[in-house]
Design a protein around this motif. Sequence first.
Motif, PDB file in Angstrom:
ATOM      1  N   PRO A 227    -137.363  21.034  48.652  1.00  0.00           N
ATOM      2  CA  PRO A 227    -137.933  22.365  48.411  1.00  0.00           C
ATOM      3  C   PRO A 227    -138.022  23.229  49.663  1.00  0.00           C
ATOM      4  O   PRO A 227    -138.179  24.454  49.554  1.00  0.00           O
ATOM      5  N   ALA A 228    -137.870  22.626  50.866  1.00  0.00           N
ATOM      6  CA  ALA A 228    -137.917  23.413  52.105  1.00  0.00           C
ATOM      7  C   ALA A 228    -136.586  24.098  52.401  1.00  0.00           C
ATOM      8  O   ALA A 228    -136.478  24.827  53.392  1.00  0.00           O
ATOM      9  N   GLY A 229    -135.565  23.865  51.571  1.00  0.00           N
ATOM     10  CA  GLY A 229    -134.308  24.578  51.745  1.00  0.00           C
ATOM     11  C   GLY A 229    -133.341  23.903  52.687  1.00  0.00           C
ATOM     12  O   GLY A 229    -133.328  22.681  52.818  1.00  0.00           O
ATOM     13  N   LEU A 230    -132.514  24.726  53.365  1.00  0.00           N
ATOM     14  CA  LEU A 230    -131.401  24.226  54.183  1.00  0.00           C
ATOM     15  C   LEU A 230    -131.574  24.639  55.635  1.00  0.00           C
ATOM     16  O   LEU A 230    -132.088  25.724  55.923  1.00  0.00           O
ATOM     17  N   VAL A 231    -131.116  23.783  56.550  1.00  0.00           N
ATOM     18  CA  VAL A 231    -131.005  24.138  57.968  1.00  0.00           C
ATOM     19  C   VAL A 231    -129.548  23.930  58.361  1.00  0.00           C
ATOM     20  O   VAL A 231    -129.004  22.836  58.142  1.00  0.00           O
ATOM     21  N   ALA A 232    -128.910  24.989  58.922  1.00  0.00           N
ATOM     22  CA  ALA A 232    -127.509  24.906  59.333  1.00  0.00           C
ATOM     23  C   ALA A 232    -127.420  24.936  60.850  1.00  0.00           C
ATOM     24  O   ALA A 232    -128.015  25.801  61.495  1.00  0.00           O
ATOM     25  N   VAL A 233    -126.667  23.972  61.380  1.00  0.00           N
ATOM     26  CA  VAL A 233    -126.406  23.916  62.821  1.00  0.00           C
ATOM     27  C   VAL A 233    -124.895  23.945  62.973  1.00  0.00           C
ATOM     28  O   VAL A 233    -124.212  22.986  62.591  1.00  0.00           O
ATOM     29  N   THR A 234    -124.373  25.090  63.476  1.00  0.00           N
ATOM     30  CA  THR A 234    -122.926  25.303  63.499  1.00  0.00           C
ATOM     31  C   THR A 234    -122.506  25.813  64.880  1.00  0.00           C
ATOM     32  O   THR A 234    -123.355  26.164  65.708  1.00  0.00           O
ATOM     33  N   GLY A 235    -121.191  25.885  65.084  1.00  0.00           N
ATOM     34  CA  GLY A 235    -120.676  26.440  66.329  1.00  0.00           C
ATOM     35  C   GLY A 235    -120.893  27.944  66.430  1.00  0.00           C
ATOM     36  O   GLY A 235    -120.792  28.530  67.519  1.00  0.00           O
ATOM     37  N   ASP A 236    -121.219  28.583  65.312  1.00  0.00           N
ATOM     38  CA  ASP A 236    -121.427  30.038  65.279  1.00  0.00           C
ATOM     39  C   ASP A 236    -122.905  30.428  65.330  1.00  0.00           C
ATOM     40  O   ASP A 236    -123.215  31.620  65.416  1.00  0.00           O
ATOM     41  N   GLY A 237    -123.781  29.469  65.215  1.00  0.00           N
ATOM     42  CA  GLY A 237    -125.210  29.782  65.243  1.00  0.00           C
ATOM     43  C   GLY A 237    -125.995  28.815  64.386  1.00  0.00           C
ATOM     44  O   GLY A 237    -125.427  27.924  63.754  1.00  0.00           O
ATOM     45  N   HIS A 238    -127.327  29.053  64.385  1.00  0.00           N
ATOM     46  CA  HIS A 238    -128.239  28.185  63.634  1.00  0.00           C
ATOM     47  C   HIS A 238    -129.016  29.039  62.645  1.00  0.00           C
ATOM     48  O   HIS A 238    -129.506  30.111  63.024  1.00  0.00           O
ATOM     49  N   TRP A 239    -129.135  28.573  61.404  1.00  0.00           N
ATOM     50  CA  TRP A 239    -129.861  29.335  60.397  1.00  0.00           C
ATOM     51  C   TRP A 239    -130.758  28.419  59.562  1.00  0.00           C
ATOM     52  O   TRP A 239    -130.501  27.217  59.477  1.00  0.00           O
ATOM     53  N   ARG A 240    -131.726  29.050  58.928  1.00  0.00           N
ATOM     54  CA  ARG A 240    -132.547  28.347  57.950  1.00  0.00           C
ATOM     55  C   ARG A 240    -132.568  29.189  56.681  1.00  0.00           C
ATOM     56  O   ARG A 240    -132.772  30.411  56.744  1.00  0.00           O
ATOM     57  N   THR A 242    -134.491  29.431  52.994  1.00  0.00           N
ATOM     58  CA  THR A 242    -135.691  28.916  52.333  1.00  0.00           C
ATOM     59  C   THR A 242    -135.887  29.635  50.997  1.00  0.00           C
ATOM     60  O   THR A 242    -135.854  30.868  50.943  1.00  0.00           O
ATOM     61  N   PRO A 243    -136.127  28.878  49.909  1.00  0.00           N
ATOM     62  CA  PRO A 243    -136.440  29.537  48.627  1.00  0.00           C
ATOM     63  C   PRO A 243    -137.809  30.220  48.698  1.00  0.00           C
ATOM     64  O   PRO A 243    -138.695  29.784  49.446  1.00  0.00           O
ATOM     65  N   ALA A 244    -137.962  31.280  47.912  1.00  0.00           N
ATOM     66  CA  ALA A 244    -139.243  32.000  47.881  1.00  0.00           C
ATOM     67  C   ALA A 244    -140.382  31.070  47.476  1.00  0.00           C
ATOM     68  O   ALA A 244    -141.477  31.139  48.007  1.00  0.00           O
ATOM     69  N   ARG A 245    -140.104  30.189  46.499  1.00  0.00           N
ATOM     70  CA  ARG A 245    -141.122  29.213  46.098  1.00  0.00           C
ATOM     71  C   ARG A 245    -140.403  27.940  45.644  1.00  0.00           C
ATOM     72  O   ARG A 245    -139.263  28.009  45.180  1.00  0.00           O
ATOM     73  N   PRO A 246    -141.057  26.782  45.800  1.00  0.00           N
ATOM     74  CA  PRO A 246    -140.406  25.543  45.371  1.00  0.00           C
ATOM     75  C   PRO A 246    -140.259  25.508  43.847  1.00  0.00           C
ATOM     76  O   PRO A 246    -141.179  25.923  43.130  1.00  0.00           O
ATOM     77  N   GLU A 247    -139.093  25.087  43.373  1.00  0.00           N
ATOM     78  CA  GLU A 247    -138.874  24.934  41.936  1.00  0.00           C
ATOM     79  C   GLU A 247    -139.401  23.579  41.494  1.00  0.00           C
ATOM     80  O   GLU A 247    -139.353  22.608  42.250  1.00  0.00           O
ATOM     81  N   THR A 248    -139.901  23.507  40.257  1.00  0.00           N
ATOM     82  CA  THR A 248    -140.267  22.207  39.704  1.00  0.00           C
ATOM     83  C   THR A 248    -139.210  21.822  38.683  1.00  0.00           C
ATOM     84  O   THR A 248    -138.660  22.679  37.977  1.00  0.00           O
ATOM     85  N   LEU A 276    -125.127  30.015  53.003  1.00  0.00           N
ATOM     86  CA  LEU A 276    -126.395  29.286  52.884  1.00  0.00           C
ATOM     87  C   LEU A 276    -127.244  29.840  51.748  1.00  0.00           C
ATOM     88  O   LEU A 276    -127.920  29.095  51.030  1.00  0.00           O
ATOM     89  N   ARG A 277    -127.195  31.170  51.595  1.00  0.00           N
ATOM     90  CA  ARG A 277    -127.939  31.795  50.500  1.00  0.00           C
ATOM     91  C   ARG A 277    -127.460  31.257  49.153  1.00  0.00           C
ATOM     92  O   ARG A 277    -128.258  30.847  48.298  1.00  0.00           O
TER      93      ARG A 277
END
Lengths: 312, 312
Positions: A227-240, A242-248, A276-277
């Motif tokens: 539920p915390a989403g994705l973290v990307a670590v790439t040669g072009d940059g780093h992104w996170r 995150t969903p607005a709210r955790p889905e059940t 990532l979106r």
Amino acid sequence: MGRPVILTVALNAALDVTYRLDRPVTPHATHRVTDVTHAAGGKALNTARILHTLREPVIATGLLGGHTGERVAALLPAGLRHSFTKVAAESRRAVVVADPDDATGFWEPGPHVTRDEWRRFLDRYTALAKPSRVVVLSGSLPPGLPVDTYATLVHAARRAGAYTILDCDGPSLHAALPERPDLVKPNATELAEAMPHLDTTGTSGTREAAEALRAAGAGAVVASRGPAGLVAVTGDGHWRATPARPETGNPTGAGDASVAGLAHGVAHRLPWPRRLRGAAALSAASVRAPIAGRVDVRDYLRLRSTIHVEEL
Amino acid sequence: MGRPVILTVALNAALDVTYRLDRPVTPHATHRVTDVTHAAGGKALNTARILHTLREPVIATGLLGGHTGERVAALLPAGLRHSFTKVAAESRRAVVVADPDDATGFWEPGPHVTRDEWRRFLDRYTALAKPSRVVVLSGSLPPGLPVDTYATLVHAARRAGAYTILDCDGPSLHAALPERPDLVKPNATELAEAMPHLDTTGTSGTREAAEALRAAGAGAVVASRGPAGLVAVTGDGHWRATPARPETGNPTGAGDASVAGLAHGVAHRLPWPRRLRGAAALSAASVRAPIAGRVDVRDYLRLRSTIHVEEL
């Protein structure tokens, strides 16, 4: 070159069997199953199905064995292109016993694959990889295939000019990294297991572990964190992302949905924040769907606009 | 008339699937299965297999569906004659998860049988019953067959001149009694359920309940009481057959072994005490065998001389 094509590879495809019970599972008792349903399963086929739902041109390949394998092929959605190599042993079943409280799983080990069967698959795979823009390699290996199987497939895809996305864990992952897969997608547990000397909890720990995977050979790392989403670590940059709210709902197959989003983003050469979106939205939509590894496209489109993407 | 022939009827034959685990079954966890084995299962096929082991001329009939049904037929012992009617739906699987402590069972419901399939079976059954001396009807009914299915089969066997042995429970048993099956073999639980107003514990309670089943239509009743052996209530007298000592092992299929012994004794027109001695010995030998519903002939011959039979 025509439209971008994504090739998904299921080496240990499964017949997903769901047993419904009226009462909770009780060890060492006998249970009457009230309903049995079958579906084509395994991580790579979940990803292929979701890409097909998005009307992406995807081809599913891999190994299918015996009557169980025929049943898996017959259960793929109509119109999903596939080109599997047949093996003599039976494909595995993944039995999920769904009782009123929760689910209990029993995973068969998968078919033994002979050297001849593997050679025939490798020829087919090499031919299919050539016109593909993205190759998705995900899931466990059946017995009989060596630990460097994904290393071999990453190498062949690179020679064919395709971008490789690898979603596997343990020794298979470590053996494949030296062949420099373009993108690796571990979940939090897999990341912690891959980097046992690091504290991978939290965003900074995730980044550190992902950097270590890049140092070992991965071109980019997208870590899925439930539920915390994705973290990307790439040669072009780093992104996170995150969903607005955790889905059940049912988290099984959410990782396969995020892989579908990443493959789609790569195939269309979208910039990382858009990849990532899409991946985070597909993952969240998959949690909402009643059946594991499916998405409702309307959920996906609605959720896509709610994903928060930030550069780290 | 040639040698006596025993016909066994498996309407809801199963593919017995055994999953071995390294660790105990834990509800709501996932388990890697280390080993998968398949066998032809269901009560009537256990009985047929044991009669075949004893070199009795036996024919197995019933319903088999789909690939699972083909697999059941392929797993019958070489040389065991069979003549099944094919149905379109898949035969059921009976999954037993064997962990280091004990076994947990999941029984699929069985195939839906159409009216046409049933009519085709009934023609075959009637033709097979004519040259048979004994017809063994045992096990559950698949969905789609009415509750009076065994009543129909008892009636047809009687018209064909065959002796009927019925091993079923609940509404199927009650519906069949008015057709006067020659021999009914309930276990202690089934007897208690069939006669809920009686106290069926102990020998005298067992006799009373068995007399009530005879009054309802059964020609004779042999109640199996686990390690306590058999109690027979017949028009010729009452007997008890008791093993010298209780066997330890796997009690699954012990009732099917005792049915095999009764069918053998009836086919050879042995007097009741010899029938019961053989049935109790096969039951005990089955408990000793590592796989459910099998016997080692040497165990059977050795145990037969140790069974104590007394008139009540």
